[in-house]
Design an enzyme around this catalytic site. Structure first.
Site, mmCIF file in Angstrom:
data_model
loop_
_atom_site.group_PDB
_atom_site.id
_atom_site.type_symbol
_atom_site.label_atom_id
_atom_site.label_comp_id
_atom_site.label_asym_id
_atom_site.label_seq_id
_atom_site.Cartn_x
_atom_site.Cartn_y
_atom_site.Cartn_z
ATOM 1 N N ASP A 202 36.581 38.312 22.045
ATOM 2 C CA ASP A 202 37.737 37.591 21.951
ATOM 3 C C ASP A 202 38.145 37.306 23.308
ATOM 4 O O ASP A 202 38.607 37.502 23.801
ATOM 5 C CB ASP A 202 38.704 37.959 21.223
ATOM 6 C CG ASP A 202 39.402 37.270 20.422
ATOM 7 O OD1 ASP A 202 39.452 36.332 19.394
ATOM 8 O OD2 ASP A 202 40.446 37.897 20.291
ATOM 9 N N GLU A 266 33.494 34.846 24.642
ATOM 10 C CA GLU A 266 34.159 33.607 23.548
ATOM 11 C C GLU A 266 35.059 33.016 24.835
ATOM 12 O O GLU A 266 35.829 32.896 24.923
ATOM 13 C CB GLU A 266 34.761 33.880 22.638
ATOM 14 C CG GLU A 266 35.935 32.148 21.941
ATOM 15 C CD GLU A 266 37.366 32.950 21.241
ATOM 16 O OE1 GLU A 266 37.979 31.458 20.742
ATOM 17 O OE2 GLU A 266 37.296 33.482 22.137
HETATM 18 C C1 NOJ Z 1 40.122 33.508 19.313
HETATM 19 C C2 NOJ Z 1 39.735 33.523 17.461
HETATM 20 O O1 NOJ Z 1 38.812 32.772 16.895
HETATM 21 C C3 NOJ Z 1 41.238 33.190 16.158
HETATM 22 O O2 NOJ Z 1 40.766 33.189 15.537
HETATM 23 C C4 NOJ Z 1 42.043 33.897 17.157
HETATM 24 O O3 NOJ Z 1 43.368 33.305 16.490
HETATM 25 C C5 NOJ Z 1 42.367 34.216 18.458
HETATM 26 N N1 NOJ Z 1 41.364 34.290 18.997
HETATM 27 C C6 NOJ Z 1 43.696 35.931 19.210
HETATM 28 O O4 NOJ Z 1 42.536 36.289 19.023
#
Ligand code: NOJ
Ligand code: CA
Length: 547
Positions: A202, A266
């Site tokens: 993440d 990500e």
């Molecule tokens: C990216 C995640 O996909 C999202 O859902 C989340 O709110 C943020 N990162 C913070 O962790």
């Protein structure tokens, strides 16, 4: 001879948003038992792996992305034993299991942050605590904005401030602290020991900040809060060189295990070149390329995005990745159900603009089905977000008092946020909860619409022309037609038509305004609408064999 491909280089990965996938105990919240009961469905669908959104204990300020304990399971989702069984059962079906790790921030209920608030000696150093600006320190320490809206800083009782790029309940960790680094390497091992095949990371580009946390200096960028995309590498919070050292450490941990354990980043960075830096041989295996998801339904853009993604992945020897949607963005059907911009969709904050235009969901569905055939014919890895295989649309009219996404509150009630793509799945029956929960009286954590009966799994299973049937057929054919078919070659095609060849297979998609003829002798193996033979209708894609 070329080295044999690993599974993850060509996989179809199904994203399980666990809260909304299937509810095993009738409390209206998806859980591990619900997921276990539906593993056969995923096996039948034909996916190679599942990626499960965070399932750790969490106060749910951000639907699980606020983790209070990285080595356990959220009680409303189940237990560690159940998780263990799930992993084993998935493996028995040949499905790999990828978890979601959240290293940029913890929950404010994590023991570390509680200790920081209690001012235990040294505990604050694991986060970013500092004093405010102004004579009395009552101004935030810098001008950074939270992705969800408002300042990225919150003041605590003794007057100091802590950083949170997301919700106040998600304090950012200080990755210069050796204990933070050691802790996460240990957490990775904890799950690898339990058989997990990899992690989606993440906010992978956010961990390391510019020392001293200086103001962002580009006013055009700082004026636009809550977008990871706009900031890219132009902001001191994102995509700093120091982050790569963290991932070299993680790779060393993964490489201790057999079979192979993998990482998917990500990382919302400004270009595919910046993204490729995360994929150097001693770093992460693969990363989401989001331009495909940002592409409007326009032939020239689609071609451009595909070329760029393939080229930059190839430059570091990584497979390209293809994402049509996920739990953070407007569902594909809805994205394609309104007028299409000329450029890549800036951010999902297009929500506000789009909502003013009446959606044509049937059109969006037709295009989404065609887009799926393009996605699944491309080289590399494809991600399917739960509900895409049912062609679900974004639910844009969730009642305000039932909204859950922190974006809604933090944006001062101007951005409805992401609840509309997170609605619990319809499995069967004609009314909510549509078999999502075994108990028909269950109240789901987000309300489902009244009109989803025709879109349920059960309804679509009965219909060979349904989107679910299309996905099943496509995933069944993909290994033979595309998986090992090699490089993509563009074919000459009429304006507005995108056509490419890989090996003996071709994919054609018509994004123009008129029907076009398919090449003489082409044999249609699969079409996004039934009955296509020699003429390709508008907003339709086909897979064809040429020999
Ligand atoms: C990216 C995640 O996909 C999202 O859902 C989340 O709110 C943020 N990162 C913070 O962790
Ligand atoms: Ca449940």
């Amino acid at each position: 001879m070329a080295p044999e491909q690993s599974w993850w280089q060509t996989a179809v990965v199904y994203q399980v948003y666990i809260r909304s996938f299937a509810d095993g105990n009738g409390d209206g919240i998806g859980d591990i038992e619900g997921l276990r009961a539906k593993l056969a469905y995923l096996g039948r669908l034909g996916v190679d792996a599942i990626w499960i959104n965070p399932w750790y204990p969490s106060p749910m300020a951000d639907a699980g992305y606020d983790v209070s304990d990285y080595r356990d399971i959220e009680p409303s989702y189940g237990t560690l034993d159940e998780a263990q069984s799930l992993i084993a059962e998935a493996h028995d079906l040949g499905i790999r299991v990828i978890l979601d790790i959240v290293p940029n921030h913890t929950s404010d209920q994590h023991v570390w942050f509680k200790a920081a608030l209690a001012d235990d000696p040294g505990a604050r150093d694991r986060y970013h605590f500092t004093s405010g600006r102004g004579d009395d320190g009552s101004e935030p320490p810098n001008n950074w904005q939270s992705i969800f809206g408002g300042p990225a800083w919150t003041r605590v009782a003794d007057g100091s401030w802590y950083l949170h790029l997301f919700a106040p309940e998600q304090p950012d960790l200080n990755w210069d602290h050796p204990e933070v680094r050691a802790e996460f390497e240990d957490v990775l091992s904890f799950w690898f020991e339990r058989g997990v095949d990899g992690f989606r990371i993440d906010v992978a580009h956010g961990l390391v900040k510019v020392p001293g946390l200086p103001d962002g200096v580009d006013p055009s960028v700082d004026a636009v809060p809550h977008s990871m995309l706009v900031f890219g590498d132009q902001h001191p919070a994102w995509d700093q060189d120091g982050v790569h050292e963290v991932y070299r450490g993680w790779r060393a941990v993964a490489d201790r295990y057999t079979p192979e354990r993998i990482f998917i980043a990500e990382a919302w960075v400004s270009s595919n070149e910046r993204l490729a830096r995360y994929l150097r041989p001693d770093e992460l295996h693969t990363a989401f390329q989001f331009d495909f998801l940002r592409s409007p339904w326009r032939a020239e853009k689609l071609r451009e995005v595909i070329d760029d993604a393939i080229g930059s992945a190839a430059s570091v020897g990584a497979p390209p990745t293809w994402v049509l949607s996920n739990h953070d963005v407007t569902r594909t059907v809805t994205r394609f159900s309104r007028s299409q911009p000329d450029q890549l969709v800036e951010t999902d904050w297009e929500r506000a603009r789009w909502a003013r235009e009446e959606p044509d969901h049937e059109l969006g569905r037709k295009r989404a089905r065609a887009a799926a055939l393009v996605q699944l014919a491309l080289p590399g890895t494809a991600y399917v977000y739960q509900g895409e295989e049912l062609a679900l649309e974004e639910i844009e009219d969730v009642p305000d008092d039932l909204r859950q996404d922190p974006t809604w509150v933090q944006s001062g009630y101007t951005d409805v946020g992401r609840d509309g793509c997170r609605i619990p799945l319809p499995w069967k029956d004609t009314a909510p909860p549509y078999g999502f929960a075994g108990d028909p009286a269950a109240v789901t954590w987000l309300p489902q619409p009244d009109h989803w009966a025709p879109h349920s799994v059960e309804a679509q299973e009965r219909d060979s022309a349904s989107t679910l049937s299309l996905y099943r057929d496509a995933l069944e054919l993909r290994p033979t037609l595309w998986r090992d078919a090699g490089d993509l070659k563009w074919l000459t095609a009429p304006d507005g038509v995108v056509a490419f060849e890989r090996g003996a297979s071709q994919c054609w998609v018509n994004i123009s305004t008129a029907d076009v003829d398919l090449p003489h002798g082409a044999v249609v193996v699969l079409a996004s609408v039934p009955g296509v033979e020699t003429t390709l209708p508008v907003d339709t894609a086909v897979w064809v064999r040429t020999e």
